[in-house]
Design a protein around this motif. Structure first.
Motif, PDB file in Angstrom:
ATOM      1  N   SER A  10       0.839  -1.193   0.000  1.00  0.00           N
ATOM      2  CA  SER A  10       0.000   0.000   0.000  1.00  0.00           C
ATOM      3  C   SER A  10       0.874   1.243   0.000  1.00  0.00           C
ATOM      4  O   SER A  10       1.295   1.715   1.054  1.00  0.00           O
ATOM      5  CB  SER A  10      -0.923  -0.003   1.218  1.00  0.00           C
ATOM      6  OG  SER A  10      -1.822  -1.087   1.128  1.00  0.00           O
ATOM      7  N   CYS A  11       1.174   1.746  -1.172  1.00  0.00           N
ATOM      8  CA  CYS A  11       1.951   2.980  -1.334  1.00  0.00           C
ATOM      9  C   CYS A  11       3.280   2.939  -0.604  1.00  0.00           C
ATOM     10  O   CYS A  11       3.760   3.955  -0.129  1.00  0.00           O
ATOM     11  CB  CYS A  11       1.133   4.179  -0.881  1.00  0.00           C
ATOM     12  SG  CYS A  11      -0.393   4.376  -1.791  1.00  0.00           S
ATOM     13  N   GLY A  12       3.872   1.771  -0.479  1.00  0.00           N
ATOM     14  CA  GLY A  12       5.181   1.642   0.148  1.00  0.00           C
ATOM     15  C   GLY A  12       5.164   1.659   1.660  1.00  0.00           C
ATOM     16  O   GLY A  12       6.212   1.741   2.286  1.00  0.00           O
ATOM     17  N   ASN A  13       3.984   1.533   2.276  1.00  0.00           N
ATOM     18  CA  ASN A  13       3.903   1.635   3.726  1.00  0.00           C
ATOM     19  C   ASN A  13       3.920   0.301   4.455  1.00  0.00           C
ATOM     20  O   ASN A  13       3.880   0.274   5.670  1.00  0.00           O
ATOM     21  CB  ASN A  13       2.635   2.401   4.119  1.00  0.00           C
ATOM     22  CG  ASN A  13       2.690   3.838   3.654  1.00  0.00           C
ATOM     23  OD1 ASN A  13       3.742   4.453   3.643  1.00  0.00           O
ATOM     24  ND2 ASN A  13       1.560   4.373   3.254  1.00  0.00           N
ATOM     25  N   GLU A  14       3.957  -0.796   3.740  1.00  0.00           N
ATOM     26  CA  GLU A  14       3.912  -2.100   4.388  1.00  0.00           C
ATOM     27  C   GLU A  14       5.314  -2.668   4.565  1.00  0.00           C
ATOM     28  O   GLU A  14       6.176  -2.489   3.715  1.00  0.00           O
ATOM     29  CB  GLU A  14       3.059  -3.065   3.571  1.00  0.00           C
ATOM     30  CG  GLU A  14       1.599  -2.652   3.527  1.00  0.00           C
ATOM     31  CD  GLU A  14       0.748  -3.618   2.730  1.00  0.00           C
ATOM     32  OE1 GLU A  14       1.241  -4.704   2.376  1.00  0.00           O
ATOM     33  OE2 GLU A  14      -0.401  -3.280   2.460  1.00  0.00           O
ATOM     34  N   CYS A  32      -1.868   2.228  -4.868  1.00  0.00           N
ATOM     35  CA  CYS A  32      -2.066   3.484  -4.157  1.00  0.00           C
ATOM     36  C   CYS A  32      -3.467   4.047  -4.360  1.00  0.00           C
ATOM     37  O   CYS A  32      -4.095   3.851  -5.395  1.00  0.00           O
ATOM     38  CB  CYS A  32      -1.039   4.501  -4.625  1.00  0.00           C
ATOM     39  SG  CYS A  32      -1.046   6.014  -3.686  1.00  0.00           S
ATOM     40  N   GLU A  33      -3.922   4.807  -3.375  1.00  0.00           N
ATOM     41  CA  GLU A  33      -5.242   5.444  -3.462  1.00  0.00           C
ATOM     42  C   GLU A  33      -5.317   6.482  -4.574  1.00  0.00           C
ATOM     43  O   GLU A  33      -6.397   6.882  -4.975  1.00  0.00           O
ATOM     44  CB  GLU A  33      -5.568   6.094  -2.120  1.00  0.00           C
ATOM     45  CG  GLU A  33      -4.630   7.223  -1.762  1.00  0.00           C
ATOM     46  CD  GLU A  33      -4.740   7.655  -0.319  1.00  0.00           C
ATOM     47  OE1 GLU A  33      -4.314   8.776  -0.036  1.00  0.00           O
ATOM     48  OE2 GLU A  33      -5.240   6.885   0.514  1.00  0.00           O
ATOM     49  N   ASN A  34      -4.167   6.909  -5.113  1.00  0.00           N
ATOM     50  CA  ASN A  34      -4.178   7.866  -6.217  1.00  0.00           C
ATOM     51  C   ASN A  34      -4.584   7.224  -7.538  1.00  0.00           C
ATOM     52  O   ASN A  34      -4.840   7.920  -8.515  1.00  0.00           O
ATOM     53  CB  ASN A  34      -2.820   8.544  -6.360  1.00  0.00           C
ATOM     54  CG  ASN A  34      -2.506   9.431  -5.182  1.00  0.00           C
ATOM     55  OD1 ASN A  34      -3.403   9.926  -4.510  1.00  0.00           O
ATOM     56  ND2 ASN A  34      -1.229   9.628  -4.912  1.00  0.00           N
ATOM     57  N   LEU A  35      -4.639   5.904  -7.580  1.00  0.00           N
ATOM     58  CA  LEU A  35      -5.140   5.182  -8.747  1.00  0.00           C
ATOM     59  C   LEU A  35      -6.487   4.589  -8.382  1.00  0.00           C
ATOM     60  O   LEU A  35      -6.627   3.929  -7.370  1.00  0.00           O
ATOM     61  CB  LEU A  35      -4.170   4.069  -9.166  1.00  0.00           C
ATOM     62  CG  LEU A  35      -2.766   4.515  -9.537  1.00  0.00           C
ATOM     63  CD1 LEU A  35      -1.919   3.312  -9.911  1.00  0.00           C
ATOM     64  CD2 LEU A  35      -2.792   5.517 -10.673  1.00  0.00           C
ATOM     65  N   THR A  36      -7.491   4.838  -9.216  1.00  0.00           N
ATOM     66  CA  THR A  36      -8.845   4.389  -8.895  1.00  0.00           C
ATOM     67  C   THR A  36      -9.155   3.044  -9.535  1.00  0.00           C
ATOM     68  O   THR A  36      -8.491   2.624 -10.483  1.00  0.00           O
ATOM     69  CB  THR A  36      -9.888   5.422  -9.369  1.00  0.00           C
ATOM     70  OG1 THR A  36      -9.905   5.446 -10.796  1.00  0.00           O
ATOM     71  CG2 THR A  36      -9.583   6.813  -8.825  1.00  0.00           C
ATOM     72  N   MET A  40      -8.561   5.472 -13.385  1.00  0.00           N
ATOM     73  CA  MET A  40      -8.232   6.889 -13.369  1.00  0.00           C
ATOM     74  C   MET A  40      -7.057   7.128 -12.416  1.00  0.00           C
ATOM     75  O   MET A  40      -6.773   6.309 -11.555  1.00  0.00           O
ATOM     76  CB  MET A  40      -9.437   7.719 -12.910  1.00  0.00           C
ATOM     77  CG  MET A  40     -10.695   7.503 -13.728  1.00  0.00           C
ATOM     78  SD  MET A  40     -10.622   8.218 -15.365  1.00  0.00           S
ATOM     79  CE  MET A  40     -11.137   9.878 -15.003  1.00  0.00           C
ATOM     80  N   ILE A  41      -6.384   8.257 -12.608  1.00  0.00           N
ATOM     81  CA  ILE A  41      -5.298   8.648 -11.715  1.00  0.00           C
ATOM     82  C   ILE A  41      -5.591  10.054 -11.200  1.00  0.00           C
ATOM     83  O   ILE A  41      -5.956  10.942 -11.971  1.00  0.00           O
ATOM     84  CB  ILE A  41      -3.926   8.584 -12.428  1.00  0.00           C
ATOM     85  CG1 ILE A  41      -2.792   8.938 -11.460  1.00  0.00           C
ATOM     86  CG2 ILE A  41      -3.885   9.464 -13.677  1.00  0.00           C
ATOM     87  CD1 ILE A  41      -1.401   8.677 -12.019  1.00  0.00           C
ATOM     88  N   ASN A  42      -5.462  10.222  -9.905  1.00  0.00           N
ATOM     89  CA  ASN A  42      -5.693  11.521  -9.282  1.00  0.00           C
ATOM     90  C   ASN A  42      -4.394  12.317  -9.419  1.00  0.00           C
ATOM     91  O   ASN A  42      -3.526  12.273  -8.552  1.00  0.00           O
ATOM     92  CB  ASN A  42      -6.094  11.358  -7.821  1.00  0.00           C
ATOM     93  CG  ASN A  42      -6.490  12.668  -7.174  1.00  0.00           C
ATOM     94  OD1 ASN A  42      -6.042  13.732  -7.579  1.00  0.00           O
ATOM     95  ND2 ASN A  42      -7.326  12.579  -6.158  1.00  0.00           N
ATOM     96  N   LEU A  43      -4.259  13.011 -10.547  1.00  0.00           N
ATOM     97  CA  LEU A  43      -3.028  13.735 -10.833  1.00  0.00           C
ATOM     98  C   LEU A  43      -2.718  14.794  -9.781  1.00  0.00           C
ATOM     99  O   LEU A  43      -1.573  14.934  -9.352  1.00  0.00           O
ATOM    100  CB  LEU A  43      -3.118  14.396 -12.212  1.00  0.00           C
ATOM    101  CG  LEU A  43      -3.056  13.459 -13.405  1.00  0.00           C
ATOM    102  CD1 LEU A  43      -3.324  14.227 -14.691  1.00  0.00           C
ATOM    103  CD2 LEU A  43      -1.707  12.774 -13.476  1.00  0.00           C
ATOM    104  N   LYS A  44      -3.728  15.533  -9.370  1.00  0.00           N
ATOM    105  CA  LYS A  44      -3.496  16.610  -8.407  1.00  0.00           C
ATOM    106  C   LYS A  44      -2.904  16.063  -7.103  1.00  0.00           C
ATOM    107  O   LYS A  44      -1.911  16.568  -6.590  1.00  0.00           O
ATOM    108  CB  LYS A  44      -4.801  17.361  -8.139  1.00  0.00           C
ATOM    109  CG  LYS A  44      -4.626  18.566  -7.269  1.00  0.00           C
ATOM    110  CD  LYS A  44      -5.908  19.359  -7.165  1.00  0.00           C
ATOM    111  CE  LYS A  44      -5.680  20.590  -6.308  1.00  0.00           C
ATOM    112  NZ  LYS A  44      -6.870  21.434  -6.234  1.00  0.00           N
ATOM    113  N   LYS A  45      -3.493  14.999  -6.579  1.00  0.00           N
ATOM    114  CA  LYS A  45      -3.008  14.400  -5.337  1.00  0.00           C
ATOM    115  C   LYS A  45      -1.662  13.722  -5.553  1.00  0.00           C
ATOM    116  O   LYS A  45      -0.774  13.796  -4.703  1.00  0.00           O
ATOM    117  CB  LYS A  45      -4.034  13.404  -4.806  1.00  0.00           C
ATOM    118  CG  LYS A  45      -3.588  12.647  -3.575  1.00  0.00           C
ATOM    119  CD  LYS A  45      -4.307  13.112  -2.335  1.00  0.00           C
ATOM    120  CE  LYS A  45      -4.021  12.261  -1.123  1.00  0.00           C
ATOM    121  NZ  LYS A  45      -2.647  12.095  -0.754  1.00  0.00           N
ATOM    122  N   CYS A  46      -1.506  13.086  -6.689  1.00  0.00           N
ATOM    123  CA  CYS A  46      -0.268  12.389  -7.007  1.00  0.00           C
ATOM    124  C   CYS A  46       0.905  13.370  -7.002  1.00  0.00           C
ATOM    125  O   CYS A  46       1.935  13.121  -6.382  1.00  0.00           O
ATOM    126  CB  CYS A  46      -0.417  11.713  -8.362  1.00  0.00           C
ATOM    127  SG  CYS A  46       0.631  10.287  -8.589  1.00  0.00           S
TER     128      CYS A  46
END
Length: 79
Positions: A10-14, A32-36, A40-46
């Protein structure tokens, strides 16, 4: 999706990702949560998370985050 260096964390946290270069370095790793779920990809958050990878995904390595968001939107199809 099989990607070299990604172990499914999970986004490198494990802890299991201690040796997985991609999970450690990219806030937009495939789990990661930035990929749906709908591709889709949440560019702004990414970009806010410090990920530079979308610049290469969208073929605009020299562009700013703002230029890419202006062209594709804050949340864009991940292709």
């Amino acid at each position: 999706m099989a990607l070299n260096g990604w172990c499914g964390g999970s986004c490198g946290n494990e802890k299991k990702c201690a040796d997985c270069r991609l999970d450690q370095s990219i806030p937009c790793s495939p789990n990661c949560e930035n990929l749906t779920q709908d591709g889709m990809i949440n560019l702004k958050k990414c970009f806010a998370d410090g990920c530079e990878e979308p610049k290469y995904i969208f073929g605009m390595p020299e562009a700013t985050a703002e230029e890419i968001i202006a062209r594709f939107g804050a949340i864009a199809p991940y292709f």
